[in-house]
Enzyme design. Structure first.
Site, PDB file in Angstrom:
ATOM      1  N   ASP A  62      -8.811  75.713  69.333  1.00  0.00           N
ATOM      2  CA  ASP A  62      -9.935  74.938  68.973  1.00  0.00           C
ATOM      3  C   ASP A  62      -9.644  74.410  67.534  1.00  0.00           C
ATOM      4  O   ASP A  62      -9.746  75.028  66.613  1.00  0.00           O
ATOM      5  CB  ASP A  62     -11.354  75.536  68.956  1.00  0.00           C
ATOM      6  CG  ASP A  62     -12.528  74.648  68.819  1.00  0.00           C
ATOM      7  OD1 ASP A  62     -12.086  73.479  68.124  1.00  0.00           O
ATOM      8  OD2 ASP A  62     -13.596  74.908  69.331  1.00  0.00           O
ATOM      9  N   TYR A 101     -17.221  79.645  68.149  1.00  0.00           N
ATOM     10  CA  TYR A 101     -18.230  78.794  68.254  1.00  0.00           C
ATOM     11  C   TYR A 101     -19.287  79.268  69.198  1.00  0.00           C
ATOM     12  O   TYR A 101     -18.860  79.543  70.350  1.00  0.00           O
ATOM     13  CB  TYR A 101     -17.753  77.180  68.550  1.00  0.00           C
ATOM     14  CG  TYR A 101     -18.856  76.359  68.795  1.00  0.00           C
ATOM     15  CD1 TYR A 101     -19.441  75.845  67.717  1.00  0.00           C
ATOM     16  CD2 TYR A 101     -19.051  75.738  70.025  1.00  0.00           C
ATOM     17  CE1 TYR A 101     -20.430  74.840  68.068  1.00  0.00           C
ATOM     18  CE2 TYR A 101     -20.149  74.812  70.221  1.00  0.00           C
ATOM     19  CZ  TYR A 101     -20.937  74.334  69.200  1.00  0.00           C
ATOM     20  OH  TYR A 101     -22.024  73.550  69.238  1.00  0.00           O
ATOM     21  N   LYS A 128     -16.924  65.864  65.760  1.00  0.00           N
ATOM     22  CA  LYS A 128     -16.897  66.172  64.296  1.00  0.00           C
ATOM     23  C   LYS A 128     -16.009  65.459  63.403  1.00  0.00           C
ATOM     24  O   LYS A 128     -16.293  64.319  63.677  1.00  0.00           O
ATOM     25  CB  LYS A 128     -16.652  67.624  64.450  1.00  0.00           C
ATOM     26  CG  LYS A 128     -17.152  68.859  65.188  1.00  0.00           C
ATOM     27  CD  LYS A 128     -18.917  68.816  64.786  1.00  0.00           C
ATOM     28  CE  LYS A 128     -19.452  69.291  66.242  1.00  0.00           C
ATOM     29  NZ  LYS A 128     -19.266  70.685  66.545  1.00  0.00           N
ATOM     30  N   ARG A 188     -14.435  56.107  86.129  1.00  0.00           N
ATOM     31  CA  ARG A 188     -14.331  57.284  85.766  1.00  0.00           C
ATOM     32  C   ARG A 188     -12.737  57.854  85.746  1.00  0.00           C
ATOM     33  O   ARG A 188     -12.441  58.925  85.176  1.00  0.00           O
ATOM     34  CB  ARG A 188     -15.073  58.162  86.760  1.00  0.00           C
ATOM     35  CG  ARG A 188     -14.838  59.647  86.753  1.00  0.00           C
ATOM     36  CD  ARG A 188     -15.681  60.565  87.768  1.00  0.00           C
ATOM     37  NE  ARG A 188     -16.302  60.066  88.715  1.00  0.00           N
ATOM     38  CZ  ARG A 188     -15.656  59.918  89.998  1.00  0.00           C
ATOM     39  NH1 ARG A 188     -14.402  60.164  90.100  1.00  0.00           N
ATOM     40  NH2 ARG A 188     -16.158  59.207  90.998  1.00  0.00           N
TER      41      ARG A 188
HETATM   42  C1  LIG Z   1     -19.382  71.449  67.886  1.00  0.00           C
HETATM   43  C2  LIG Z   1     -18.140  72.198  68.168  1.00  0.00           C
HETATM   44  C3  LIG Z   1     -17.769  72.574  69.626  1.00  0.00           C
HETATM   45  C4  LIG Z   1     -18.618  71.929  70.811  1.00  0.00           C
HETATM   46  O1  LIG Z   1     -18.451  70.516  70.850  1.00  0.00           O
HETATM   47  P1  LIG Z   1     -19.610  69.480  71.207  1.00  0.00           P
HETATM   48  O2  LIG Z   1     -19.002  68.196  70.980  1.00  0.00           O
HETATM   49  O3  LIG Z   1     -20.965  69.726  70.591  1.00  0.00           O
HETATM   50  O4  LIG Z   1     -19.627  69.824  72.678  1.00  0.00           O
HETATM   51  C5  LIG Z   1     -16.754  73.227  69.953  1.00  0.00           C
HETATM   52  N1  LIG Z   1     -15.982  73.991  68.803  1.00  0.00           N
HETATM   53  C6  LIG Z   1     -16.474  73.974  67.659  1.00  0.00           C
HETATM   54  C7  LIG Z   1     -15.598  74.422  66.582  1.00  0.00           C
HETATM   55  C8  LIG Z   1     -17.495  72.904  67.336  1.00  0.00           C
HETATM   56  O5  LIG Z   1     -17.650  72.821  65.879  1.00  0.00           O
END
Ligand SMILES: *Cc1c(COP(=O)(O)O)cnc(C)c1O
Length: 389
Positions: free
Chosen positions: A174, A102, A199, A49
């Site tokens: 983000d 998001y 993503k 961890r």
């Molecule tokens: C999917 C997504 C998240 C969240 O991420 P997870 O891996 O699903 O927890 C945050 N910001 C954006 C823009 C996303 O597309």
């Protein structure tokens, strides 16, 4: 000389294994490490961890790609966001976030962290006066997503950083939609970059993960402390998958961008489509800013249908190559209905999205196949291929 992006993506943190020469860093599936006498740690490794060589390799690669100094890999994007917010905010503090953040980010802030006294104001971040007006003495964070999900709004990162810093707040970006290949927010003045590595960074729809990157050494230390203390770390296997994927990020993004540009052009020419939200189109309100701060316009497109929600739902159900599914950023094309799917948690809130909206994650298949798939799906809902007036 500073190495180029793809060279860093392939090599940073990923030297051949010193013991065997393995070109690909091994996956260290171990929870603990033998100590040479009490406290005699090899390379600082004690417990997975707190530290794992595979995850550390990913940290190094992500820091190199985002032009940061500290990167941390988490079990999901939301785990990264939660760790960040609970590290920099205290009860009574305030977050300003983009009006179309998001859905999961909005839910974390408005439903979960609000119970611990975190306050928030959604605002149109591209309206600098509205942003200034929303900032309070307790504002710790301005949270920006650009391009945003699912409306593909663009926020000027440099300008937003200046407003946030004037107020003593941190700018968090983000960067999930753009990826560091197209946009490097830290270099534009942001304090922290957040990723859902699920993503584009993962890129193959086979791993859920998240990341934080910063070049502020003090903040990096506090985040690293809580990464371990709060424990939402990325597993060695997940870290290995993301590392594997980073190597092709540049070529994948080039193809995502090229395919999306063609799809956007196709949709813009149809009379049954009332709006195409893609920052690469010259009539997109954020086009100039995007052209300045990004090196490509990405693979995400949303569009609105003249015939409303029923038509939007029907198109989502009738594509054959575009798979009806949440998520984005993989090599395969996906289609979804944000109002009922990814952004259902924003219903009734200021972040609610229109019900005639369809979102595409344009993959890297052959473009002719993608366009003919959309063409047949639109045709079955009574759409007309005629060009708009
Ligand atoms: C999917 C997504 C998240 C969240 O991420 P997870 O891996 O699903 O927890 C945050 N910001 C954006 C823009 C996303 O597309």
């Amino acid at each position: 000389m500073e190495q180029g992006f793809s060279t860093r993506a392939i090599h940073a943190g990923q030297e051949p294994d010193p013991a065997t020469g393995a070109v690909i860093p091994p996956m260290h599936l171990t929870t603990t490490y033998k100590q040479d006498g009490v406290g005699g740690l090899r390379g600082g490794y004690e417990y997975s961890r707190s530290g794992n060589p595979t995850r550390n390799a990913l940290h190094e690669a992500l820091a190199a790609l985002e032009e940061g100094t500290t990167a941390l890999a988490f079990a999901s994007g939301l785990a990264a966001e939660d760790t960040l917010l609970r590290t920099v905010c205290r009860s009574g503090d305030h977050v300003v976030l983009g009006g179309d953040a998001y859905g999961g980010t909005f839910r974390l802030i408005s439903r979960v962290l609000s119970e611990w006294g975190l306050e928030h104001t959604p605002v149109d971040l591209d309206d600098a006066d509205a942003l200034r007006a929303a900032i309070r003495p307790t504002t710790r964070v301005v949270w920006c997503e650009t391009p945003s999900n699912p409306l593909l709004n663009i926020t000027d990162i440099e300008r937003t950083a200046a407003v946030a810093h004037e107020a003593g707040a941190l700018l968090v970006v983000d960067n999930t939609f753009a990826s560091p290949y197209l946009q490097r927010p830290l270099t534009l003045g942001a304090d922290v970059v957040v990723h859902s590595t699920t993503k584009y960074l993962g890129g193959h729809s086979d791993v859920v993960g998240g990341a934080l990157v910063t070049r502020d050494a003090g903040l990096g230390e506090r985040l690293a402390y809580n990464h371990n203390a709060m424990g939402a770390v990325a597993s060695p296997f997940d870290s290995w998958l993301v590392l594997r994927s980073l190597k092709t990020l540049g070529v994948r993004m080039d193809r995502h961008c090229a395919n999306a540009a063609r799809v956007a052009e196709f949709l813009a020419g149809r009379s049954d489509v009332t709006a195409v939200l893609y920052p690469g189109l010259p009539d997109h309100p954020g086009h100039e800013t995007a052209a300045r701060q990004m090196s490509g316009f990405g693979g995400m497109i949303s569009f609105r249908l003249r015939d409303g929600e029923d038509a939007a739902l029907a198109v989502c159900e009738r594509t054959r190559l575009f798979t009806l599914a949440e998520s984005l950023g993989g090599v395969e094309s996906l289609i979804e209905h944000p109002h009922r799917m990814t952004h259902a948690s924003a219903a009734g809130s200021p972040l609610e999205v229109p019900s005639d909206l369809v979102r595409l994650s344009v993959g890297i298949e052959d473009i002719e196949d993608l366009i003919s798939d959309l063409e047949q799906a639109l045709a079955t809902v009574g759409g007309s291929p005629r060009a708009r007036g």
